[in-house]
Design an enzyme around this catalytic site. Sequence first.
Site, short mmCIF file in Angstrom:
data_model
loop_
_atom_site.label_atom_id
_atom_site.label_comp_id
_atom_site.label_asym_id
_atom_site.label_seq_id
_atom_site.Cartn_x
_atom_site.Cartn_y
_atom_site.Cartn_z
N ASN A 114 -8.31 16.64 -0.02
CA ASN A 114 -8.49 16.85 -1.47
C ASN A 114 -9.73 16.12 -1.96
O ASN A 114 -10.40 16.55 -2.87
CB ASN A 114 -7.29 16.25 -2.25
CG ASN A 114 -6.00 17.00 -1.96
OD1 ASN A 114 -5.96 18.21 -2.12
ND2 ASN A 114 -4.98 16.30 -1.51
N SER A 129 -4.34 2.06 -9.25
CA SER A 129 -5.42 3.03 -9.22
C SER A 129 -6.06 3.16 -10.59
O SER A 129 -5.39 2.97 -11.61
CB SER A 129 -4.84 4.39 -8.80
OG SER A 129 -5.73 5.43 -9.10
N PHE A 155 0.83 -1.22 0.00
CA PHE A 155 0.00 0.00 0.00
C PHE A 155 0.86 1.26 0.00
O PHE A 155 0.40 2.33 -0.38
CB PHE A 155 -0.89 0.05 1.25
CG PHE A 155 -1.94 -1.00 1.33
CD1 PHE A 155 -1.80 -2.10 2.15
CD2 PHE A 155 -3.09 -0.89 0.55
CE1 PHE A 155 -2.79 -3.08 2.23
CE2 PHE A 155 -4.08 -1.86 0.62
CZ PHE A 155 -3.93 -2.95 1.46
N LYS A 165 2.04 4.92 -10.79
CA LYS A 165 1.33 3.65 -10.59
C LYS A 165 1.53 2.75 -11.81
O LYS A 165 1.79 1.55 -11.67
CB LYS A 165 -0.17 3.91 -10.38
CG LYS A 165 -0.50 4.51 -9.03
CD LYS A 165 -0.12 3.55 -7.92
CE LYS A 165 -0.37 4.13 -6.55
NZ LYS A 165 0.02 3.22 -5.46
N PHE A 203 -10.95 2.20 -7.44
CA PHE A 203 -11.65 3.39 -7.90
C PHE A 203 -11.69 4.40 -6.76
O PHE A 203 -10.62 4.92 -6.38
CB PHE A 203 -13.00 2.98 -8.53
CG PHE A 203 -12.77 2.51 -9.95
CD1 PHE A 203 -12.10 1.32 -10.21
CD2 PHE A 203 -13.14 3.30 -11.04
CE1 PHE A 203 -11.81 0.90 -11.52
CE2 PHE A 203 -12.87 2.88 -12.35
CZ PHE A 203 -12.20 1.69 -12.58
N LYS A 216 -0.18 9.74 -2.75
CA LYS A 216 -1.39 9.59 -3.58
C LYS A 216 -2.10 10.90 -3.91
O LYS A 216 -3.25 10.90 -4.37
CB LYS A 216 -2.38 8.68 -2.85
CG LYS A 216 -2.80 9.21 -1.51
CD LYS A 216 -4.01 8.53 -0.96
CE LYS A 216 -4.40 9.15 0.36
NZ LYS A 216 -5.68 8.63 0.87
N TYR A 222 1.23 11.13 -10.66
CA TYR A 222 0.80 10.10 -9.70
C TYR A 222 0.36 8.85 -10.46
O TYR A 222 0.83 7.75 -10.19
CB TYR A 222 -0.34 10.61 -8.81
CG TYR A 222 -1.05 9.50 -8.10
CD1 TYR A 222 -2.32 9.09 -8.50
CD2 TYR A 222 -0.43 8.82 -7.06
CE1 TYR A 222 -2.95 8.03 -7.87
CE2 TYR A 222 -1.06 7.77 -6.43
CZ TYR A 222 -2.32 7.37 -6.84
OH TYR A 222 -2.94 6.32 -6.22
#
Length: 333
Positions: free
Chosen positions: A197, A124, A80, A152, A177, A84, A148
Site C-alpha cells: 500500500n 502514528s 509494536f 491508535k 510519520f 496498520k 486505524y
Amino acid sequence: MKILITGGLGYIGSHTAIQFINAGHEILIVDNLSNSKLDVYKSIKSITKTDFSFEELDLCETKALISVFSSFLPDAVIHFAGLKAVGESVEDPIKYYDNNVGGSISLLKAMEHSGCHKILFSSSATVYGVPEYLPFDEQHRLDPINPYGQSKLMTELVLKDWAKSKETNQAIILRYFNPVGAHKSGFIGEDPLGVPNNLMPFISQVASGRLEELKVFGSDYDTRDGTGERDYIHVEDLSRAHLLSLNNINKIDSIDYFNVGTGSGYTVLECIKAYEKESGKNIKYTLAARRDGDVSISYASANKIKEFCDWSPEFDLEAMCKDSWNWECKTSI
Ligand code: NAD
Ligand code: WQD
C-alpha cells in the site's frame, strides 16, 4: 534491562530489537506472525550474533501472555504489535479495534500481573487527521479520519488513564510519520504481504521489476510539484529514537507524547527521482486520481523529542532509498 517487544518480528520492531540487543539489553519478542515471517528471528540473531527468546503468541491470548510475562519478568515493554493498513481498517473496523485496542488492553493486564510499569507505544501521525497547521506538533488537535488512526488514539487514551492510575506507571507515546528504508546489512527490511500500500515499497518493487509501474495518486495538490508530500524517516533513525526514549523514561511524570519525523517533507516525484538515482533503475509511473483519505502534506515538528532525549535524524532521503534498494535486491532474487 529486560525488554519485552511485542510485534518484534515486524518491520520497525525487528530494527528496534537490533538496537536494543546491540545496546546490551536482554529482549524477548512476542509476535503472532500475522504480518511477519519466522526468518526475521534468524536474521536478527545472525546480525547481532546474539541469541534471545521468541514466543509465537497473539496478544489477545491474555492467559498465555501472563505466563510469558511471569517467567520473563520484563522491566519494560515496547509495543509494536498492531494492524496498520488504513484501507483494511475502513473495510473491517472491528478487526482493528479488537486487535489494536483489545490487544493493548490484554498487554496491560499482563504487565500488571508481572509488576511491569514501563511502556513505549507505537502510535502514528494519523491521530492528527487533516492538518490545521504544519508542521504537526504534539499539541495539534487529535482527529483521526479512519478506524486505524482511531484505534491508535483510543490506545493512547487507555494508556493515559493506565499511566495516571499508579505512581509507578510510565508510558511514552511515539507518533511515527513515514518510516522507510532498511538495515544496512540488507538482511531485514520492509516486507509487506501482497501488493504494497505504501509508496516506498511499491517504488522498490517497480525498480526490481516485481511490479510493472507506479500510480501516482494525485498531481494537483498544493505542493512543489503537485504530488503528495510526506515526512519520510529512516527506520534506523526511528528505531534509535526508541532506545534513546526508553533510556530517558524516568524524566517523564506518567505519560508523554513525541512526534518522530525528520521535520521536512518530500513529494512523490522527488522520491521517485531519488530512488532512480540510488538504484540506477527507471521507475515507470502514471499520474492518477487522488487516493481517498490522503492529505496533501504531512510533516513533523520533532523539536520535542530532540529536547527530551537528544534524538535527531541522521539519514537523508538518498540513504533511505539506497538502503531500501539494497534490501530489495537481496529479497527479490
Ligand atoms: P508490521 O506489520 O511490520 O509489524 C507489526 C507486527 O506485529 C507484525 O510482526 C505482526 O505479526 C505483529 N502483530 C500484529 N498483531 C498482533 C497481535 N495481536 N499479537 C501479536 N503480534 C501481532 O508493522 P510496522 O510497520 O513494523 O509497524 C509497527 C507498529 O508501528 C504498528 O503498531 C503500526 O501501527 C505502527 N506504525 C507504523 C507505521 C508505518 O508506516 N510502518 C507508521 C506509524 C505507526
Ligand atoms: C505516501 C504518499 C500517497 C502509494 C500511511 C498510513 C499511515 C502510516 C504510514 C501507519 C502519499 C502516495 C502511495 C502509491 C502513491 N502507517 N502514493 N502511490 O498514506 O502517508 O501513510 O503509511 O501508521 O497511517 O496512512 O503513506 O506510503 O501510503 O503514501 O502516489 O502506490 O505516496 O498518495 O502522497 P501515507 P503512503
